[in-house]
Design an enzyme around this catalytic site. Structure first.
Site, mmCIF file in Angstrom:
data_model
loop_
_atom_site.group_PDB
_atom_site.id
_atom_site.type_symbol
_atom_site.label_atom_id
_atom_site.label_comp_id
_atom_site.label_asym_id
_atom_site.label_seq_id
_atom_site.Cartn_x
_atom_site.Cartn_y
_atom_site.Cartn_z
ATOM 1 N N LYS A 149 9.717 -3.161 -3.253
ATOM 2 C CA LYS A 149 8.775 -2.087 -3.554
ATOM 3 C C LYS A 149 8.022 -2.368 -4.844
ATOM 4 O O LYS A 149 6.789 -2.268 -4.898
ATOM 5 C CB LYS A 149 9.514 -0.747 -3.666
ATOM 6 N N ASP A 168 7.995 3.554 -1.425
ATOM 7 C CA ASP A 168 8.779 4.463 -2.245
ATOM 8 C C ASP A 168 9.170 5.676 -1.406
ATOM 9 O O ASP A 168 8.833 5.784 -0.229
ATOM 10 C CB ASP A 168 8.022 4.856 -3.523
#
Length: 228
Positions: A149, A168
């Site tokens: 991420k 996220d």
């Protein structure tokens, strides 16, 4: 090396009403120009930025797990004003990470990354990969504190990763509401992350909203602004 900070995800937290492609476009169409301009700004970073500018964006992405983006960017600005990005000791960096969770560990990540790129050009390193995905793999393997991420976020913010997903908790929640995924994973493995990224890519094509724009759109839906 992988990030030791895990995103806190609650699979039971998706309680909102399901979303449709039409719902997305009702949100997207009025702000499409703003999203495109933000992505153009990211692209200009890669075209014009120095190694120091690129590293500042990496610092921001090292700080963001489980912390608010605005708070993290203000911390980066404080570090920059005090010349601590380039030379601060971990304890000095930590003092400026007000409101950033896990600030001691993240200060160490910043200093370790700085040490790594003091001996090699960040720009030259990233330019040497055949794809954005390959650059991400290298970052995850070599920069402590950058998981998939965070590495995707960093590459997107410097104009190299519009085709990568920044998964996220907000994006995952909305992908579940859209029916792109069945449920929000607690802590996605590499295999699951790539699988969801493929599903998001397919959905973006179906919905007629490019990947980079879809990410910023879903972030806007949750935060009410188009930021970083």
């Amino acid at each position: 090396m992988k990030s030791e900070i895990k995103e806190e995800l609650n699979p039971e937290s998706v309680k909102s009403e399901p979303l449709s492609v039409q719902d997305l476009h009702e949100l997207y169409d009025p702000i499409k120009d703003q999203i495109e301009e933000r992505l153009a700004e990211f692209q200009r970073i890669w075209e014009t930025a120095s190694d120091e500018d690129l590293f500042r964006e990496m610092v921001f992405c090292l700080l963001t797990p489980q912390s608010k983006a605005r708070i993290c960017w203000r911390a980066v600005e404080r570090l920059e004003r005090k010349c601590l990005i380039a030379s601060g000791e971990p304890c000095q960096v930590q003092e400026e990470l007000v409101g950033v969770r896990f600030n001691q560990r993240k200060a160490e990540y910043v200093c370790l990354a700085r040490s790594m790129f003091s001996h090699r050009s960040l720009r030259t390193t990233l330019a040497g990969f055949p794809s954005h995905a390959a650059a991400r793999e290298w970052l995850v393997a070599n920069v402590l504190g950058l998981g998939y991420k965070e590495a995707s976020h960093f590459l997107r913010n410097i104009g190299l990763g519009e085709d990568l997903a920044i998964l996220d908790r907000h994006i995952l929640k909305n992908l579940a509401l859209l029916g792109v995924i069945d449920k929000v994973p607690e802590s996605p493995t590499k295999r699951r992350y790539i699988e969801i990224e493929r599903q998001m890519t397919a959905f973006s094509s179906q919905a007629g909203i490019p990947m980079g724009q879809l990410d910023l759109l879903l972030w806007y839906k949750e935060a009410g602004e188009i930021f970083k």
